[in-house]
Design a protein around this motif. Structure first.
Motif, PDB file in Angstrom:
ATOM      1  N   UNK A 296     -13.223  -4.174  -4.640  1.00  0.00           N
ATOM      2  CA  UNK A 296     -11.788  -4.112  -4.368  1.00  0.00           C
ATOM      3  C   UNK A 296     -11.355  -2.681  -4.074  1.00  0.00           C
ATOM      4  N   UNK A 297     -10.383  -2.548  -3.187  1.00  0.00           N
ATOM      5  CA  UNK A 297      -9.872  -1.236  -2.824  1.00  0.00           C
ATOM      6  C   UNK A 297      -8.339  -1.275  -2.756  1.00  0.00           C
ATOM      7  N   UNK A 298      -7.704  -0.194  -3.177  1.00  0.00           N
ATOM      8  CA  UNK A 298      -6.275   0.026  -2.955  1.00  0.00           C
ATOM      9  C   UNK A 298      -6.115   1.406  -2.344  1.00  0.00           C
ATOM     10  N   UNK A 299      -5.454   1.460  -1.211  1.00  0.00           N
ATOM     11  CA  UNK A 299      -5.107   2.716  -0.563  1.00  0.00           C
ATOM     12  C   UNK A 299      -3.594   2.871  -0.595  1.00  0.00           C
ATOM     13  N   UNK A 300      -3.125   4.103  -0.732  1.00  0.00           N
ATOM     14  CA  UNK A 300      -1.694   4.385  -0.626  1.00  0.00           C
ATOM     15  C   UNK A 300      -1.481   5.476   0.406  1.00  0.00           C
ATOM     16  N   UNK A 301      -0.327   5.425   1.056  1.00  0.00           N
ATOM     17  CA  UNK A 301       0.076   6.439   2.019  1.00  0.00           C
ATOM     18  C   UNK A 301       1.237   7.223   1.432  1.00  0.00           C
ATOM     19  N   UNK A 302       1.191   8.543   1.588  1.00  0.00           N
ATOM     20  CA  UNK A 302       2.222   9.428   1.040  1.00  0.00           C
ATOM     21  C   UNK A 302       2.467  10.599   1.979  1.00  0.00           C
ATOM     22  N   UNK A 303       3.659  11.174   1.869  1.00  0.00           N
ATOM     23  CA  UNK A 303       3.852  12.516   2.371  1.00  0.00           C
ATOM     24  C   UNK A 303       3.146  13.456   1.403  1.00  0.00           C
ATOM     25  N   UNK A 304       2.928  14.682   1.811  1.00  0.00           N
ATOM     26  CA  UNK A 304       2.293  15.641   0.912  1.00  0.00           C
ATOM     27  C   UNK A 304       3.120  15.773  -0.362  1.00  0.00           C
ATOM     28  N   UNK A 305       2.496  15.460  -1.499  1.00  0.00           N
ATOM     29  CA  UNK A 305       3.154  15.550  -2.812  1.00  0.00           C
ATOM     30  C   UNK A 305       4.441  14.732  -2.892  1.00  0.00           C
TER      31      UNK A 305
END
Length: 250
Positions: free
Chosen positions: A55-64
């Motif tokens: 299983x995998x979970x990825x998240x997308x973010x702006x820097x910090x």
């Protein structure tokens, strides 16, 4: 200037990004009770997959910055399967979904797998209550299918449904199965479809029931190779069924 989006895999079960993504998931899908519950996320990232599934979970973010979106997917012996991808309302239109899907494909390709499957509601088979509920999330199901096509996913031309989750616990029939072939093929082997789904379903149906459902799916397919249609289309089975219904009512 809009800051760049970064994507990372979550591996720490106490990472606060899991709760942030959980909130996005709850807010972004009209029937969140049908999805993997956010309280299970720590188990997934701790290596809680069953058997050969990872299983995998990825998240997308702006820097910090805060979490903008995320995805849950599974690496199986035959192929990948994406359970869910969502982008928060305020981050839509920034390429967050594309960045998440691209990162997913990188790992699928790195594992030597031929592509990744997903399933998605076909708007014309939603009932009125579901259409209203989805409208409240700010998501247009037809636009979602266009976006999935743009990402590279295609509709597998077979009568697919989830074995459970529909009325009275029966099959859920408003979904189509999609596939993103990494080689750009126009077809997919039926054995790849059924093998992947048997491995995927086994985690929540048990091995015996998953095998039975995969065999039934192969029987409905009726051929060794299946066409890949635009993701905006539904399989021929459903089109023909609707045509028969209209003819009967005429």
């Amino acid at each position: 200037m809009t800051p760049p989006v970064s994507v990372r895999r979550v591996t720490d079960p106490e990472d606060p990004a899991l709760a942030e993504f959980g909130r996005i998931q709850q807010e972004s899908y009209y029937a969140p009770e049908m999805l993997i519950p956010p309280e299970v996320f720590p188990h997934l990232v701790s290596g809680g997959g069953r058997g050969a599934r990872q299983d995998r979970i990825l998240v997308a973010q702006d820097a910090d910055g805060p979490v903008l979106g995320g995805t849950v997917y599974h690496l199986l012996p035959e192929a990948g399967f994406n359970s869910f991808l969502a982008v928060g309302r305020g981050a839509r239109g920034r390429g967050v979904g594309r960045a998440l899907h691209r990162a997913t494909l990188e790992e699928v390709r790195g594992r030597g797998l031929p592509g990744i499957f997903a399933d998605s509601v076909f708007p014309d088979r939603q009932d009125a209550a579901d259409r209203e509920a989805e409208a409240r999330t700010g998501v247009d199901p037809a636009a979602r299918r266009r976006a999935l096509h743009a990402l590279g996913l295609r509709t597998v031309d077979l009568p697919y449904w989830q074995p459970v989750g529909g009325p009275n616990g029966g099959p859920l029939t408003d979904l189509d199965l999609l596939f993103h072939p990494l080689d750009g093929a126009a077809t997919v082997p039926t054995a790849l479809v059924t093998g992947t789904l048997q491995a995927y379903w086994g985690a929540w149906l048990g091995e015996k029931r998953a095998r039975q459902e995969a065999e039934a799916l192969a029987g409905r397919a009726g051929r060794d190779t299946l066409r890949l249609l635009p993701a905006t289309e539904t399989p021929g089975y459903w089109r023909e069924r609707e045509q028969r219904k209209q003819n009967a009512e005429a």
